[in-house]
Scaffold this motif. Sequence first.
Motif, PDB file in Angstrom:
ATOM      1  N   TRP A  31     -11.559  -5.972  17.323  1.00 58.52           N
ATOM      2  CA  TRP A  31     -10.591  -6.728  18.111  1.00 58.52           C
ATOM      3  C   TRP A  31      -9.182  -6.168  17.910  1.00 58.52           C
ATOM      4  CZ3 TRP A  31     -14.594  -8.692  15.292  1.00 58.52           C
ATOM      5  CH2 TRP A  31     -15.474  -9.584  15.920  1.00 58.52           C
ATOM      6  N   PHE A  32      -8.387  -6.263  18.984  1.00 61.39           N
ATOM      7  CA  PHE A  32      -6.931  -6.128  18.863  1.00 61.39           C
ATOM      8  C   PHE A  32      -6.399  -7.500  19.231  1.00 61.39           C
ATOM      9  CE2 PHE A  32      -8.235  -1.733  19.715  1.00 61.39           C
ATOM     10  CZ  PHE A  32      -7.569  -1.082  18.678  1.00 61.39           C
ATOM     11  N   GLY A  33      -5.917  -8.231  18.257  1.00 61.54           N
ATOM     12  CA  GLY A  33      -5.579  -9.629  18.495  1.00 61.54           C
ATOM     13  C   GLY A  33      -6.859 -10.354  18.878  1.00 61.54           C
ATOM     14  N   ASP A  34      -6.859 -11.035  20.045  1.00 62.18           N
ATOM     15  CA  ASP A  34      -8.099 -11.695  20.455  1.00 62.18           C
ATOM     16  C   ASP A  34      -8.852 -10.894  21.521  1.00 62.18           C
ATOM     17  OD1 ASP A  34      -6.486 -12.136  22.596  1.00 62.18           O
ATOM     18  OD2 ASP A  34      -6.389 -14.325  22.375  1.00 62.18           O
ATOM     19  N   HIS A  35      -8.405  -9.660  21.726  1.00 56.12           N
ATOM     20  CA  HIS A  35      -9.094  -8.790  22.685  1.00 56.12           C
ATOM     21  C   HIS A  35     -10.246  -8.085  21.979  1.00 56.12           C
ATOM     22  CE1 HIS A  35      -8.794  -5.047  25.534  1.00 56.12           C
ATOM     23  NE2 HIS A  35      -9.810  -5.832  25.836  1.00 56.12           N
ATOM     24  N   ASN A  36     -11.462  -8.482  22.344  1.00 55.05           N
ATOM     25  CA  ASN A  36     -12.667  -7.914  21.724  1.00 55.05           C
ATOM     26  C   ASN A  36     -13.003  -6.587  22.430  1.00 55.05           C
ATOM     27  OD1 ASN A  36     -16.153  -9.066  21.565  1.00 55.05           O
ATOM     28  ND2 ASN A  36     -15.063  -7.619  20.285  1.00 55.05           N
ATOM     29  N   VAL A  37     -12.925  -5.476  21.719  1.00 55.48           N
ATOM     30  CA  VAL A  37     -13.103  -4.177  22.372  1.00 55.48           C
ATOM     31  C   VAL A  37     -14.414  -3.470  22.016  1.00 55.48           C
ATOM     32  CG1 VAL A  37     -10.618  -3.862  22.630  1.00 55.48           C
ATOM     33  CG2 VAL A  37     -11.771  -2.816  20.679  1.00 55.48           C
ATOM     34  N   LEU A  38     -15.098  -3.917  20.970  1.00 55.35           N
ATOM     35  CA  LEU A  38     -16.431  -3.374  20.651  1.00 55.35           C
ATOM     36  C   LEU A  38     -17.308  -4.547  20.253  1.00 55.35           C
ATOM     37  CD1 LEU A  38     -15.670  -0.269  18.348  1.00 55.35           C
ATOM     38  CD2 LEU A  38     -16.705  -0.186  20.638  1.00 55.35           C
ATOM     39  N   SER A  48     -12.944   6.353  29.607  1.00 52.32           N
ATOM     40  CA  SER A  48     -11.768   5.912  28.856  1.00 52.32           C
ATOM     41  C   SER A  48     -11.782   4.404  28.688  1.00 52.32           C
ATOM     42  CB  SER A  48     -10.491   6.288  29.608  1.00 52.32           C
ATOM     43  OG  SER A  48     -10.286   7.646  29.523  1.00 52.32           O
ATOM     44  N   GLY A  49     -11.320   3.960  27.527  1.00 47.69           N
ATOM     45  CA  GLY A  49     -11.146   2.541  27.296  1.00 47.69           C
ATOM     46  C   GLY A  49     -12.379   1.807  26.809  1.00 47.69           C
ATOM     47  N   CYS A  50     -13.471   2.525  26.561  1.00 44.37           N
ATOM     48  CA  CYS A  50     -14.695   1.824  26.156  1.00 44.37           C
ATOM     49  C   CYS A  50     -14.811   1.706  24.635  1.00 44.37           C
ATOM     50  CB  CYS A  50     -15.928   2.485  26.766  1.00 44.37           C
ATOM     51  SG  CYS A  50     -16.186   4.157  26.224  1.00 44.37           S
ATOM     52  N   GLY A  51     -13.809   2.173  23.898  1.00 47.70           N
ATOM     53  CA  GLY A  51     -13.782   1.903  22.459  1.00 47.70           C
ATOM     54  C   GLY A  51     -14.200   3.060  21.557  1.00 47.70           C
ATOM     55  N   LYS A  52     -14.283   4.265  22.094  1.00 46.38           N
ATOM     56  CA  LYS A  52     -14.727   5.398  21.274  1.00 46.38           C
ATOM     57  C   LYS A  52     -13.742   5.698  20.140  1.00 46.38           C
ATOM     58  CE  LYS A  52     -14.706   8.162  24.792  1.00 46.38           C
ATOM     59  NZ  LYS A  52     -14.101   7.191  25.754  1.00 46.38           N
ATOM     60  N   SER A  53     -12.450   5.751  20.484  1.00 51.61           N
ATOM     61  CA  SER A  53     -11.450   6.036  19.439  1.00 51.61           C
ATOM     62  C   SER A  53     -11.396   4.909  18.414  1.00 51.61           C
ATOM     63  CB  SER A  53     -10.063   6.230  20.056  1.00 51.61           C
ATOM     64  OG  SER A  53     -10.035   7.396  20.850  1.00 51.61           O
ATOM     65  N   THR A  54     -11.524   3.681  18.891  1.00 54.94           N
ATOM     66  CA  THR A  54     -11.521   2.544  17.980  1.00 54.94           C
ATOM     67  C   THR A  54     -12.702   2.648  17.021  1.00 54.94           C
ATOM     68  OG1 THR A  54     -10.481   1.169  19.665  1.00 54.94           O
ATOM     69  CG2 THR A  54     -11.601   0.017  17.860  1.00 54.94           C
ATOM     70  N   PHE A  55     -13.869   2.987  17.565  1.00 55.68           N
ATOM     71  CA  PHE A  55     -15.063   3.147  16.739  1.00 55.68           C
ATOM     72  C   PHE A  55     -14.818   4.221  15.677  1.00 55.68           C
ATOM     73  CE2 PHE A  55     -19.348   5.040  16.072  1.00 55.68           C
ATOM     74  CZ  PHE A  55     -19.990   3.918  15.564  1.00 55.68           C
TER      75      PHE A  55
HETATM   76  P1  ADP Z   1     -11.471   5.128  24.251  1.00 51.75           P
HETATM   77  O1  ADP Z   1     -11.171   5.987  23.064  1.00 51.75           O
HETATM   78  O2  ADP Z   1     -12.938   5.042  24.562  1.00 51.75           O
HETATM   79  O3  ADP Z   1     -10.686   5.535  25.456  1.00 51.75           O
HETATM   80  P2  ADP Z   1     -10.035   3.049  22.812  1.00 51.75           P
HETATM   81  O4  ADP Z   1     -10.766   2.817  21.547  1.00 51.75           O
HETATM   82  O5  ADP Z   1      -8.804   3.880  22.748  1.00 51.75           O
HETATM   83  O6  ADP Z   1     -11.048   3.623  23.908  1.00 51.75           O
HETATM   84  O7  ADP Z   1      -9.629   1.666  23.450  1.00 51.75           O
HETATM   85  C1  ADP Z   1     -10.543   0.584  23.576  1.00 51.75           C
HETATM   86  C2  ADP Z   1      -9.783  -0.647  24.042  1.00 51.75           C
HETATM   87  O8  ADP Z   1      -8.892  -1.055  23.016  1.00 51.75           O
HETATM   88  C3  ADP Z   1      -8.936  -0.433  25.280  1.00 51.75           C
HETATM   89  O9  ADP Z   1      -8.981  -1.608  26.046  1.00 51.75           O
HETATM   90  C4  ADP Z   1      -7.555  -0.218  24.723  1.00 51.75           C
HETATM   91  O10 ADP Z   1      -6.578  -0.627  25.640  1.00 51.75           O
HETATM   92  C5  ADP Z   1      -7.560  -1.103  23.495  1.00 51.75           C
HETATM   93  N1  ADP Z   1      -6.674  -0.576  22.425  1.00 51.75           N
HETATM   94  C6  ADP Z   1      -6.776   0.645  21.845  1.00 51.75           C
HETATM   95  N2  ADP Z   1      -5.822   0.810  20.903  1.00 51.75           N
HETATM   96  C7  ADP Z   1      -5.100  -0.350  20.903  1.00 51.75           C
HETATM   97  C8  ADP Z   1      -3.965  -0.822  20.150  1.00 51.75           C
HETATM   98  N3  ADP Z   1      -3.401  -0.068  19.204  1.00 51.75           N
HETATM   99  N4  ADP Z   1      -3.506  -2.053  20.413  1.00 51.75           N
HETATM  100  C9  ADP Z   1      -4.088  -2.840  21.363  1.00 51.75           C
HETATM  101  N5  ADP Z   1      -5.144  -2.461  22.098  1.00 51.75           N
HETATM  102  C10 ADP Z   1      -5.654  -1.230  21.874  1.00 51.75           C
END
Ligand code: ADP
Length: 274
Positions: free
Chosen positions: A29-36, A55-62
């Motif tokens: 999560w980023f705050g209450d935004h559940n991303v994975l 893009s945006g599916c959470g790969k970097s976050t993972f």
């Molecule tokens: P990917 O690498 O697949 O493009 P990310 O992991 O960068 O995806 O992002 C996944 C989601 O998390 C997206 O909706 C992105 O906007 C959100 N996100 C990524 N980094 C942050 C951050 N530092 N703060 C808030 N939201 C973020």
Amino acid sequence: MLDDQDLWTEESADGNGPAELRAENISAWFGDHNVLDRVSLTMAAGKVTALIGPSGCGKSTFLRILNRMHEMIPGASLAGEVKLDGEDIYDPGRRVTAARRNIGMVFQKANPFPAMSIYDNTIAGLKLTGLKASRDEKDWLVEDSLRKASLWEEVKDRLHQPGGGLSGGQQQRLCIARSLAVAPRVLLMDEPCSALDPTSTRRVEETIESLREQVTIVIVTHNMQQAARVSDHCAFFLAAQNTPGVIVEHGDTQAMFNHPRDERTSDYVNGRFG
Ligand code: ADP
Ligand code: MG
């Protein structure tokens, strides 16, 4: 000649060589935004695993969760476990620095210290992770790391010039050398070639090929040909609109590209979206 043991202080019990990395039910999560949402993936020791998906599916976050960088982002939280050869890297008794040293990371944009020499850039991680080395050990380590990153021949005569003077592709290989200098067991690469020209991309891919079996590699790429060339295993991430990212399908790369089980995988690997 450097004795590896000299570099491995108290955490030498962690072992050496490529390790299996296993993510179990990772949510983020980023705050209450559940991303994975409950992502599980085993990244086999000494193999190359590619993470693909729009893009945006959470790969970097993972990827950031795999080496404890996610927790540095204000408001970010996670659930689930990450195990390095079975040991939970988030165990409160384990140090963040141990996770970062065992699990290195290379980013999309090469980020050497621009004013620092190529030599000092290569071993910059030693100080950060508290490893000590003599002058001879450092000389050996600089050469060994630059050779592993396929950069040695290009820079051996200008080791004391600034890292910022190298080309973009060379800077990226310098960052790979810097990661390798602390003897990681896993190397995470987040779109390492997306800012590089085709020749530099090829050099980085050759580097990945030569590191195979020595270190476990996890690479995010938007280039399907690259995923097919460099990886043994592949995981396809997807986040449907307003839902967190999940892994739709994963497995042997050739099988996944040639005979995807899920129609969404087929559409993505064949360039129909993303
Ligand atoms: P990917 O690498 O697949 O493009 P990310 O992991 O960068 O995806 O992002 C996944 C989601 O998390 C997206 O909706 C992105 O906007 C959100 N996100 C990524 N980094 C942050 C951050 N530092 N703060 C808030 N939201 C973020
Ligand atoms: Mg990303």
